[in-house]
Design a protein around this motif. Sequence first.
Motif, short mmCIF file in Angstrom:
data_model
loop_
_atom_site.label_atom_id
_atom_site.label_comp_id
_atom_site.label_asym_id
_atom_site.label_seq_id
_atom_site.Cartn_x
_atom_site.Cartn_y
_atom_site.Cartn_z
N LYS A 35 18.30 5.98 -8.04
CA LYS A 35 18.74 5.98 -6.63
C LYS A 35 17.58 6.35 -5.71
CE LYS A 35 23.71 6.63 -6.56
NZ LYS A 35 24.74 7.63 -6.83
N GLN A 36 16.85 7.39 -6.11
CA GLN A 36 15.70 7.81 -5.30
C GLN A 36 14.63 6.72 -5.26
OE1 GLN A 36 16.12 11.16 -7.92
NE2 GLN A 36 15.14 12.45 -6.37
N VAL A 37 14.45 6.03 -6.39
CA VAL A 37 13.45 4.97 -6.43
C VAL A 37 13.82 3.85 -5.45
CG1 VAL A 37 12.43 3.15 -7.89
CG2 VAL A 37 12.69 5.47 -8.77
N ARG A 38 15.11 3.51 -5.38
CA ARG A 38 15.54 2.46 -4.44
C ARG A 38 15.27 2.90 -3.00
NH1 ARG A 38 21.02 0.54 -7.51
NH2 ARG A 38 19.88 -0.16 -9.32
N GLU A 39 15.50 4.19 -2.73
CA GLU A 39 15.23 4.73 -1.41
C GLU A 39 13.72 4.64 -1.10
OE1 GLU A 39 17.49 5.33 0.61
OE2 GLU A 39 16.44 6.41 2.19
N ILE A 40 12.89 4.91 -2.11
CA ILE A 40 11.44 4.82 -1.93
C ILE A 40 11.04 3.38 -1.60
CG2 ILE A 40 9.25 4.89 -3.23
CD1 ILE A 40 10.30 7.47 -4.56
N PHE A 41 11.62 2.41 -2.29
CA PHE A 41 11.34 1.01 -1.99
C PHE A 41 11.73 0.67 -0.55
CE2 PHE A 41 9.93 -1.76 -5.49
CZ PHE A 41 9.87 -0.84 -6.52
N ARG A 42 12.91 1.17 -0.13
CA ARG A 42 13.40 0.85 1.21
C ARG A 42 12.46 1.43 2.27
NH1 ARG A 42 16.10 2.79 5.14
NH2 ARG A 42 16.48 4.85 4.24
N ARG A 43 12.10 2.72 2.09
CA ARG A 43 11.24 3.36 3.10
C ARG A 43 9.82 2.80 3.07
NH1 ARG A 43 12.78 9.42 1.98
NH2 ARG A 43 15.00 9.38 2.44
N ALA A 44 9.34 2.43 1.88
CA ALA A 44 7.98 1.87 1.79
C ALA A 44 7.90 0.57 2.58
CB ALA A 44 7.60 1.64 0.33
N LYS A 45 8.97 -0.20 2.51
CA LYS A 45 9.02 -1.47 3.25
C LYS A 45 8.95 -1.20 4.76
CE LYS A 45 11.29 -5.89 2.51
NZ LYS A 45 12.39 -6.56 1.81
N GLU A 46 9.69 -0.19 5.19
CA GLU A 46 9.65 0.19 6.61
C GLU A 46 8.24 0.61 7.02
OE1 GLU A 46 14.09 2.19 6.91
OE2 GLU A 46 12.34 3.41 7.40
N GLU A 47 7.60 1.42 6.17
CA GLU A 47 6.24 1.90 6.48
C GLU A 47 5.27 0.73 6.56
OE1 GLU A 47 4.98 4.95 7.14
OE2 GLU A 47 6.93 5.94 7.01
N ASP A 48 5.42 -0.23 5.63
CA ASP A 48 4.51 -1.38 5.62
C ASP A 48 4.67 -2.22 6.88
OD1 ASP A 48 3.24 -0.88 3.22
OD2 ASP A 48 4.69 -2.00 2.03
N ARG A 49 5.86 -2.17 7.50
CA ARG A 49 6.10 -2.97 8.71
C ARG A 49 5.51 -2.32 9.95
NH1 ARG A 49 11.82 -3.80 7.54
NH2 ARG A 49 12.01 -5.59 6.15
N LYS A 50 5.21 -1.01 9.85
CA LYS A 50 4.66 -0.32 11.04
C LYS A 50 3.31 -0.93 11.41
CE LYS A 50 6.84 4.18 10.54
NZ LYS A 50 6.65 5.59 10.19
N PRO A 51 3.04 -1.04 12.71
CA PRO A 51 1.78 -1.65 13.12
C PRO A 51 0.55 -0.82 12.72
CG PRO A 51 2.96 -0.79 15.03
CD PRO A 51 3.87 -0.63 13.85
N ASP A 98 0.83 -1.20 0.00
CA ASP A 98 0.00 0.00 0.00
C ASP A 98 0.87 1.26 0.00
OD1 ASP A 98 -2.69 0.91 0.04
OD2 ASP A 98 -2.33 1.64 2.09
N SER A 99 2.01 1.21 0.69
CA SER A 99 2.88 2.39 0.78
C SER A 99 3.49 2.72 -0.58
CB SER A 99 4.02 2.13 1.77
OG SER A 99 3.51 1.75 3.01
N LEU A 100 3.98 1.69 -1.26
CA LEU A 100 4.60 1.87 -2.57
C LEU A 100 3.58 2.40 -3.59
CD1 LEU A 100 7.49 1.32 -3.42
CD2 LEU A 100 6.79 -0.97 -4.17
N ALA A 101 2.34 1.90 -3.49
CA ALA A 101 1.30 2.25 -4.45
C ALA A 101 1.00 3.75 -4.42
CB ALA A 101 0.03 1.46 -4.17
#
Lengths: 284, 186
Positions: free
Chosen positions: B170-186, A52-55
């Motif tokens: 480079k920015q896109v890779r950073e977006i992937f990394r941070r999105a993964k962190e956000e998805d892990r948040k409860p 959802d975040s990436l989207a």
Amino acid sequence: MKYAFFPGCSLESTARAFDLSTRAVCRALGIALEEIPDWACCGSTPAHASSDSLAVALPAFNLQKAQAAGLPVMVACASCYARLRTANHRIRNNPEDRRRAERITGRPYDGGIEVRHVLDVLVNHLGMDEIRARVSRPLGGLKVACYYGCLLTRPPEIVAFDDAEHPTCMDELVTAAGATAVEWPFKTECCGASLSMTHSGVVGRLAHKLLSMARSAGADLLVVACPLCQVNLDLRQADAAKAHGALRPTPVLYVTQLLGLALGLPPEDLGLDAAAVGYAGGKS
Amino acid sequence: MTNPIPWNDSGLMEEVRQRSGTRVSACFQCHKCSTGCPIGPDMDILPSQIMRLVHLGAENEVLGSHAIWLCASCEACTTRCPMAIDIAGVMDALRIMAVDRGTVLPDARGKQFHRSFLGSVRRHGRVYEVGMMAAYKMRTFDLFSDVDKVPRMLAQGKLSLLPNRSDSVKQVREIFRRAKEEDRKP
């Protein structure tokens, strides 16, 4: 009239003809396009089905770039269009989505950049009178089924430039081009979209249904405004016929290609050679 | 007669509501989503049945279904739902939950396709179709489908042998990394 253009990944590959014809038609009609610098993929279905975040963040990143250029965005691919509009909708209406997109991209964004599809720009911004006045080679007698597919008009609270169940913008353009838009019932039925990679049999079944209905409605060809619709209906035609029964080969053109011909643009500027089922420029 | 799916107050409905931002509980089984679904004939469980199983907390049936991977995200169901349920959004939430919990069917090719596609975006900033297709074929051992179409597509310039990389990679890779962190948040 000037827009920041978001081509999207398909327009660099399978939908090269959509890219060429969109740029050629806009040039001919006085719509200036400035490609969004260093744009990245919108994420498409794999993003919204996985994270959802990436989207939300991938479209937001691209829209921030357009914001820096100070221009509204024009999109050609129906899927990119839906992803950019959906991200804007969520960022405007849900403060948590906005904060999350800003945290991920590291930049502020309030969802305020206008995103329009090329059809919306042609029909509602430029206007049909302007287009009719520029048609120099009307396509007399050609019968065309306008296929809108799914994401151009759905869901209506997010895209909303034409009717969700009975859109007419492509029919207007085709009529202005001097062709006849046939009445047919599958204008917005889905072609199977990205199932093309994973379940090509399902796409073959849907393509067969759409193409045979367009033919029984009397159409010589179909026009589309989405790279996946074009690939699914054009490239899978032979497989669909093999699996589900005979089909008359039916050209599937981008609506911008057909309009370009009516504007008198040379076929080589419109990518007319890049289809599995060729179109010679007349009835088929 | 015994009910094969016992009612199970597992919190599934609440989790789906939170993840999808839509109220599955509003579904009154009018079946409009299923009748308009272009992929319905190929599904093991219809969209309206998915909604009902979510009500029942039938997690294994829902997350282990083919239907969630067959959904083409065409939004016909979402557009037509008289209760304004974002059914396509529910399908997204269920796919994400199935991957999180490891309940994806071994032959759910959708998951492999999504991984291959996003891997390409992370690597190049844009989809590099030839590389993406190769990765997908390796993951699914589906090596030969559609190879007949490749030569003509290459000749027409519709496929490129080299990636067209975005300078934003480079920015896109950073977006992937941070999105993964956000998805892990409860």
